[in-house]
Motif scaffolding. Structure first.
Motif, PDB file in Angstrom:
ATOM      1  N   CYS A 127      36.805  38.917  42.985  1.00  0.00           N
ATOM      2  CA  CYS A 127      36.046  39.762  42.014  1.00  0.00           C
ATOM      3  C   CYS A 127      36.159  39.749  40.689  1.00  0.00           C
ATOM      4  O   CYS A 127      37.423  39.451  40.238  1.00  0.00           O
ATOM      5  N   ASP A 128      35.184  39.832  39.796  1.00  0.00           N
ATOM      6  CA  ASP A 128      35.409  40.214  38.565  1.00  0.00           C
ATOM      7  C   ASP A 128      35.548  41.682  38.305  1.00  0.00           C
ATOM      8  O   ASP A 128      34.987  42.487  39.115  1.00  0.00           O
ATOM      9  N   ASN A 129      36.080  42.034  37.201  1.00  0.00           N
ATOM     10  CA  ASN A 129      36.521  43.557  36.927  1.00  0.00           C
ATOM     11  C   ASN A 129      35.961  44.060  35.552  1.00  0.00           C
ATOM     12  O   ASN A 129      36.524  43.562  34.616  1.00  0.00           O
ATOM     13  N   ASP A 130      34.909  44.928  35.574  1.00  0.00           N
ATOM     14  CA  ASP A 130      34.470  45.534  34.143  1.00  0.00           C
ATOM     15  C   ASP A 130      35.476  46.817  34.032  1.00  0.00           C
ATOM     16  O   ASP A 130      34.918  47.743  34.629  1.00  0.00           O
ATOM     17  N   GLU A 149      41.799  38.764  43.167  1.00  0.00           N
ATOM     18  CA  GLU A 149      41.799  38.010  41.799  1.00  0.00           C
ATOM     19  C   GLU A 149      40.677  36.941  42.439  1.00  0.00           C
ATOM     20  O   GLU A 149      40.162  36.517  41.267  1.00  0.00           O
ATOM     21  N   LYS A 153      32.643  37.495  42.378  1.00  0.00           N
ATOM     22  CA  LYS A 153      32.265  36.235  41.853  1.00  0.00           C
ATOM     23  C   LYS A 153      31.377  35.320  42.688  1.00  0.00           C
ATOM     24  O   LYS A 153      31.291  35.582  43.811  1.00  0.00           O
TER      25      LYS A 153
END
Length: 259
Positions: A8-11, A5, A26
């Motif tokens: 990372c960013d999640n696509d 959380e 991030k």
């Protein structure tokens, strides 16, 4: 100690039972989780309580020396181990499964890859006696390509998509050695090995990849070709400086420090 959380960013893409996650770091995300990641890596090779006891009895320098004897030194072993460690952590943090056995603690050589399924997730409702399993394969490559993705998919599909019996029995045996509620669940897992009772809809698949080149088209193609027989997750964690990152993580993990 959650990692993803803050890191990372999640696509994310989703199509009924299947999902594709493209994870990217991030800004300042790596710095935010550096200490917790090092501790997480340590915990996969030895119990944190035991490491603390070594510090208490021997001091930081000797405790670090003991820990380093467990950690791999070669690039290939480190890469494979870290991919499996991160896949296990993601499974517990984001997917609602327990990964009850830290396989790295049972290696008979620190540079040796363990056989069997890379990670197995367990979800069990004792009240209804309902078991759900997750079969996972992990791949870590500086450059992720089609052949590696196909190899992971072949492993997931092997044994009719079921967790391999030897891997399940390894988990069950370790849990039964602990006693208590773990022993109860170990017996449930052994029963599944004997009966092959779980339908495909209760055996999820996860392909976890970590790579320097991000998610290649071959990974997207793999995701698009999946059917809806079971829940499936395809993950890519993009680490641009893949090899330097792995080196950094293991150096931090091996340095217990005195702060």
């Amino acid at each position: 100690m959650p990692l993803f959380e803050d890191w990372c960013d999640n696509d994310e893409e989703e199509d009924d039972k299947k999902r594709l996650w493209k994870l990217t770091e991030k800004e300042d995300g790596r710095e935010a989780i550096a200490e917790s990641l090092a501790e997480t890596v340590r915990s996969h090779y030895d119990a944190l309580e035991r490491i603390a006891e070594d510090v208490e009895e021997l001091g930081y320098e000797d405790a670090s020396a003991i820990l380093r004897e467990r950690l791999p030194r070669g690039k290939k072993a480190r890469s494979g181990d870290l991919g499996e460690i991160l896949a296990s952590e993601l499974t517990e943090e984001e997917l609602g499964f327990s990964v009850p056995v830290r396989r790295m603690r049972f290696k008979d050589g620190r540079e040796v890859a363990l056989r069997g399924d890379d990670f197995i997730g367990i979800r069990y409702n004792e009240a209804t006696d309902r078991l759900r399993l997750l079969k996972g394969e992990s791949k870590s490559r500086r450059t992720l390509g089609k052949a590696t993705i196909e190899s992971a998919r072949t492993a997931l599909d092997r044994d009719d998509g079921r967790c391999t019996p030897a891997s399940l029995l390894f988990v069950a045996d370790r849990m039964m050695e602990r006693g208590g509620s773990d022993e109860v669940l170990g017996k449930v897992i052994r029963r599944e090995v004997a009966r092959h009772a779980l339908p495909p809809s209760r055996i999820d698949h996860v392909m976890f990849t970590m790579s320097g080149n991000g998610a290649p088209q071959a990974l997207v193609t793999d995701y698009e070709g999946l059917d809806q027989t079971r829940r499936q997750l395809v993950v890519n964690l993009h680490i641009e400086d893949h090899q330097d990152f792995i080196t950094e993580v293991y150096e931090q993990a091996g340095d217990i420090g005195d702060d």
